[in-house]
Design a protein around this motif. Structure first.
Motif, PDB file in Angstrom:
ATOM      1  N   SER B 230     -26.162  22.444 -54.114  1.00 37.39           N
ATOM      2  CA  SER B 230     -25.765  23.435 -53.114  1.00 37.39           C
ATOM      3  C   SER B 230     -26.929  23.655 -52.158  1.00 37.39           C
ATOM      4  O   SER B 230     -28.087  23.459 -52.539  1.00 37.39           O
ATOM      5  CB  SER B 230     -25.370  24.759 -53.779  1.00 37.39           C
ATOM      6  OG  SER B 230     -26.526  25.434 -54.245  1.00 37.39           O
ATOM      7  N   MET B 231     -26.614  24.041 -50.933  1.00 37.95           N
ATOM      8  CA  MET B 231     -27.640  24.125 -49.897  1.00 37.95           C
ATOM      9  C   MET B 231     -27.442  25.394 -49.072  1.00 37.95           C
ATOM     10  O   MET B 231     -26.309  25.727 -48.723  1.00 37.95           O
ATOM     11  CB  MET B 231     -27.514  22.922 -48.947  1.00 37.95           C
ATOM     12  CG  MET B 231     -27.937  21.606 -49.562  1.00 37.95           C
ATOM     13  SD  MET B 231     -29.750  21.517 -49.584  1.00 37.95           S
ATOM     14  CE  MET B 231     -30.045  20.771 -51.166  1.00 37.95           C
ATOM     15  N   PRO B 232     -28.570  26.075 -48.726  1.00 35.35           N
ATOM     16  CA  PRO B 232     -28.417  27.312 -47.946  1.00 35.35           C
ATOM     17  C   PRO B 232     -28.066  27.083 -46.484  1.00 35.35           C
ATOM     18  O   PRO B 232     -27.423  27.934 -45.858  1.00 35.35           O
ATOM     19  CB  PRO B 232     -29.793  27.983 -48.075  1.00 35.35           C
ATOM     20  CG  PRO B 232     -30.736  26.859 -48.351  1.00 35.35           C
ATOM     21  CD  PRO B 232     -29.964  25.843 -49.135  1.00 35.35           C
ATOM     22  N   ASP B 280     -20.048  28.967 -53.860  1.00 33.99           N
ATOM     23  CA  ASP B 280     -20.243  30.107 -52.959  1.00 33.99           C
ATOM     24  C   ASP B 280     -21.374  29.876 -51.953  1.00 33.99           C
ATOM     25  O   ASP B 280     -21.763  30.788 -51.239  1.00 33.99           O
ATOM     26  CB  ASP B 280     -20.522  31.366 -53.783  1.00 33.99           C
ATOM     27  CG  ASP B 280     -21.706  31.170 -54.734  1.00 33.99           C
ATOM     28  OD1 ASP B 280     -22.272  30.040 -54.749  1.00 33.99           O
ATOM     29  OD2 ASP B 280     -22.051  32.102 -55.464  1.00 33.99           O
ATOM     30  N   ALA B 281     -21.892  28.676 -51.923  1.00 32.63           N
ATOM     31  CA  ALA B 281     -22.982  28.388 -50.977  1.00 32.63           C
ATOM     32  C   ALA B 281     -22.398  27.878 -49.662  1.00 32.63           C
ATOM     33  O   ALA B 281     -21.268  27.389 -49.626  1.00 32.63           O
ATOM     34  CB  ALA B 281     -23.926  27.344 -51.564  1.00 32.63           C
ATOM     35  N   PRO B 282     -23.159  27.986 -48.575  1.00 33.44           N
ATOM     36  CA  PRO B 282     -22.622  27.527 -47.276  1.00 33.44           C
ATOM     37  C   PRO B 282     -22.374  26.025 -47.217  1.00 33.44           C
ATOM     38  O   PRO B 282     -21.457  25.580 -46.533  1.00 33.44           O
ATOM     39  CB  PRO B 282     -23.727  27.918 -46.280  1.00 33.44           C
ATOM     40  CG  PRO B 282     -24.544  28.947 -46.974  1.00 33.44           C
ATOM     41  CD  PRO B 282     -24.457  28.650 -48.435  1.00 33.44           C
ATOM     42  N   TYR B 312     -36.486  26.036 -51.508  1.00 33.14           N
ATOM     43  CA  TYR B 312     -35.253  26.824 -51.353  1.00 33.14           C
ATOM     44  C   TYR B 312     -34.809  27.258 -52.749  1.00 33.14           C
ATOM     45  O   TYR B 312     -33.979  26.615 -53.388  1.00 33.14           O
ATOM     46  CB  TYR B 312     -34.170  25.982 -50.678  1.00 33.14           C
ATOM     47  CG  TYR B 312     -34.645  25.314 -49.395  1.00 33.14           C
ATOM     48  CD1 TYR B 312     -34.710  26.037 -48.203  1.00 33.14           C
ATOM     49  CD2 TYR B 312     -35.053  23.984 -49.390  1.00 33.14           C
ATOM     50  CE1 TYR B 312     -35.170  25.449 -47.033  1.00 33.14           C
ATOM     51  CE2 TYR B 312     -35.511  23.380 -48.219  1.00 33.14           C
ATOM     52  CZ  TYR B 312     -35.575  24.112 -47.054  1.00 33.14           C
ATOM     53  OH  TYR B 312     -36.029  23.522 -45.894  1.00 33.14           O
ATOM     54  N   PRO B 313     -35.349  28.395 -53.234  1.00 38.00           N
ATOM     55  CA  PRO B 313     -35.187  28.741 -54.661  1.00 38.00           C
ATOM     56  C   PRO B 313     -33.744  28.999 -55.076  1.00 38.00           C
ATOM     57  O   PRO B 313     -33.441  28.903 -56.260  1.00 38.00           O
ATOM     58  CB  PRO B 313     -36.028  30.017 -54.807  1.00 38.00           C
ATOM     59  CG  PRO B 313     -36.867  30.103 -53.577  1.00 38.00           C
ATOM     60  CD  PRO B 313     -36.167  29.359 -52.495  1.00 38.00           C
TER      61      PRO B 313
END
Lengths: 473, 473
Positions: B230-232, B280-282, B312-313
């Motif tokens: 997952s990535m912000p 639930d991540a963008p 990116y914790p």
């Protein structure tokens, strides 16, 4: 046959000066101060026009179209096939003043450059971001991006990254019919109609003038290592290349072969010798690895040598222990000028063929060249990972035309049938037109002539190059 | 305006049967048994001619040129832009019977194949030698090499190997003016005049019919591993791709992005969930590594995850532990059909842009699409390592033409200025002609039209595709 015009129309040079400004025009004695490059007649036109932009280039082209003045485009003048030869009544259009790097984005890994930027300048700018162009040639200091596009340059990295054609994402150009192409796309994926820029790539200035391009960049390895192995034969050499291509500590960056006569020649020229690699083997392989850590790369070379030596016990090898030694090994391969210094005007040949065909090809041509003249000892070397072989003769030029035809027959006769090409990376220029027509596919030649006649009906762009000249109608 | 001819000349089908034999011609009810592919009108011509060789293809083309009958070439009929649509009075020229792999040499790493060979068939034949073509697309089971050349296919590996154009070493084709091009070179290096095959690559059958090609092959890694992170945001995702590109245990083979709405849609469709990666991540990034050893690749993924998590914790991640789990993760990305099952006829968009431009682009279009209709929730995914974004709308088609124009304006308006392209890998076909003219470079369009008029003056090759139709003179 009509007589070539040997002078420009009255007032034409002045009209060009109005477009490019006084700093963009050199004629008379000022031309004598410019290095003519690889052919003494490159600047015979006597007038060098250097536009400062695509727009100025388009205006120069329009003026030439209107006045019927032929245009010979020049980049670094490092071409080897006479593609830049000019004569009176023509103009030389130099990209020397279009030498800016317009954009270099480390995130997108694309550089947008004007055509006159040298490969070395782009390499230096990219290196500042840990990047590099995916192509490298020995003439990097003088060859320009525009010239490399126009000749579809190849070089050392083509086995991995493809040739110049594969590096060009976008292009700005003035096409021979006066159209300005402005398509400086910075992405690899475009499926939006005919990719017309590919017509200009490799057209050697006969279909227009490239003025700018966007070029793919690659991560540049932080460390490198170089090794020289002796090899018993072509099959062992190709085997070694295959092993070196497998994933390991680093990636293979060069695999350059030198036949015995060539390495002995350059080694002698530079007084090079090393007991670890005696010069008595049939073949030598110069390998370069790139990666993150120099010691790991040297370890990879040691492991590679052991694996290869199990199969071919008689090989010898040397891993460069300093950047000085690395440069010395590279000079053995890259100083082809040494041959020309001893045999001025010696003809150069540049063929490519599938790896499966190389061993039989070299054996055949060596025998047939000896049959023509027992004194012939060709110097053979090249980029064997992509099947590109260079061959020089131990004979000063120019050779008698009949002899050239016999040598070309030996070298080129079988190439099309075996899936190769008689001009791998040097182009056609003025010197390879006959072999193109003798060995090229008839359908391809017909399409080339159709395209040339359509885009350049007056035949004004680099006349006498690539295609057989016709009398303009 | 002239009325299109809706029937073939009397006796024409019989004349074609004489060329291709009874097994090469299908008309009437037999056409109804052929799957029409991605567009219901692909077979509307009602006559499918399948030559068995380049020579038969040339004779069919000559017959059509003489009788003025338009030709619509078909490969696997998997194109998404209506490039294969035909109508009465035309013939469909299918490459289905030209489906032989003519040569596949593991030493030279080149395959010579007829145009009707599917990508999957080539992949399987190459895998027997530890090799693979350098291109992969989800439609691999039906897409043919000829069709992929004609559309300049892109797919998953383009960030590393380039697009289809970069895989083609040689080509055999029947060009629209009747010329047979026979240039099945098997080397990457050819600098022997205009490389005319590039005109046919991406021309979607409007300049001729590709009948065979020689295709570059690559070593196929023995092992692979797949992970989902997952990535912000886009910036973190591009950062992760850059880290994954650095030399390590394996080489990056895929970097596929999925925006939240898309992965939730396909996960829902397949009942997929995993506590390790909550949805639930963008953004999500599907990564694939290839190398010699699966455990080493998993180790590389663990190291990559740790490095990325330091920056990116909040990211989460999952490394597939079985080939079944690998396939499940890939289905989340590749089952785009799920969207079309819920929204039949939903328009598909396919743009590319430099990585530096992606974040701002997506933010802008999301906002502007919402401004058109607050209910719009685009499904966005794509090959982010090369900047290729696909976008589907949550709306069954066909959309009102005015709405399509507004959506296209939002998606395409800024692409040329930002160095991107409105058609990354799907082509133009019948559906993207207006955007091509609205956003394409005027010089490029002019050259396209000049080339089309020169090679196909009667306008018989895939009329109404790629370029705006003109009334034949």
């Amino acid at each position: 046959m009509d007589t070539p015009i040997s002078t420009l129309p009255a007032g034409f040079a002045e009209a060009l000066a109005d477009i490019v400004g006084p700093q963009g025009l050199r004629g008379g004695e000022a031309v004598g101060l410019i290095h003519p490059g690889q052919h003494e007649d490159n600047l015979a036109a006597g007038l060098v026009v250097s536009p400062g932009s695509t727009d100025e280039t388009a205006r120069v082209v329009r003026a030439c179209l209107q006045a019927g003045v032929p245009i010979v485009s020049h980049g670094g003048r490092t071409g080897l096939v006479g593609g830049g030869i000019s004569r009176g009544g023509q103009i030389v259009l130099s990209t020397a003043r279009m030498n800016r790097i317009l954009r270099l984005d480390p995130v997108e890994r694309v550089a947008v450059v004007e055509a006159g930027v040298t490969l070395e300048a782009l390499q230096e700018a990219a290196a500042a971001h840990g990047l590099e162009p995916g192509i490298d040639i020995p003439a990097r200091g003088s060859a320009t991006i525009g010239g490399m596009i126009s000749t579809n340059a190849g070089g050392l990295l083509a086995f991995r990254n493809g040739v110049m054609r594969h590096q060009v994402f976008g292009m700005e150009a003035v096409v021979a019919d006066g159209t300005v192409l402005s398509d400086l796309t910075r992405v690899v994926k475009t499926s939006a109609g005919y990719d017309v820029k590919h017509l200009l790539i490799g057209a050697e200035g006969t279909l227009g003038v490239v003025t700018a391009a966007s070029i793919k960049l690659y991560p540049k390895p932080a460390a490198s290592a170089t090794a020289l192995f002796s090899m018993p034969d072509v099959s062992a050499l190709l085997d070694t290349i295959r092993l070196a291509l497998e994933p390991q500590a680093g990636e293979l960056r060069a695999a350059e072969a030198m036949w015995n006569s060539y390495i002995r020649f350059t080694a002698d020229e530079h007084g090079w010798s090393d007991p670890a690699v005696p010069l008595d083997a049939p073949l030598y392989l110069l390998l370069s690895l790139g990666g993150r850590d120099e010691d790991a790369l040297k370890g990879a070379f040691e492991a590679l040598f052991e694996t290869v030596a199990e199969r071919y016990p008689d090989i010898t090898g040397l891993i460069a222990s300093s950047s000085r030694q690395e440069a010395e090994l590279w000079r053995l391969r890259e100083d082809t000028e040494a041959v020309f210094r001893r045999y001025p005007g010696s003809p150069a040949f540049d063929v490519s063929l599938p790896q499966s065909e190389i061993a039989a090809y070299v054996a055949r041509i060596e025998a047939e060249l000896k049959a023509i003249d027992p004194q012939f000892e060709p110097y053979i070397f090249g980029h064997l990972a992509d099947g590109n072989i260079h061959l020089l003769l131990n004979r000063a030029g120019p050779l008698d035309a009949g002899l050239v035809a016999r040598v070309e027959d030996v070298l080129y006769r079988t190439l099309k049938a075996s899936g190769g090409c008689f001009s791998a990376e040097h182009g056609i220029g003025a010197k390879r037109i006959d072999p193109l027509y003798a060995t090229g596919d008839a359908g391809k030649l017909r399409l080339m002539e159709t395209i040339k006649a359509t885009l350049d009906p007056q035949g004004l762009f680099n006349p006498g190059k690539v295609l057989r000249g016709r009398i303009p109608s």
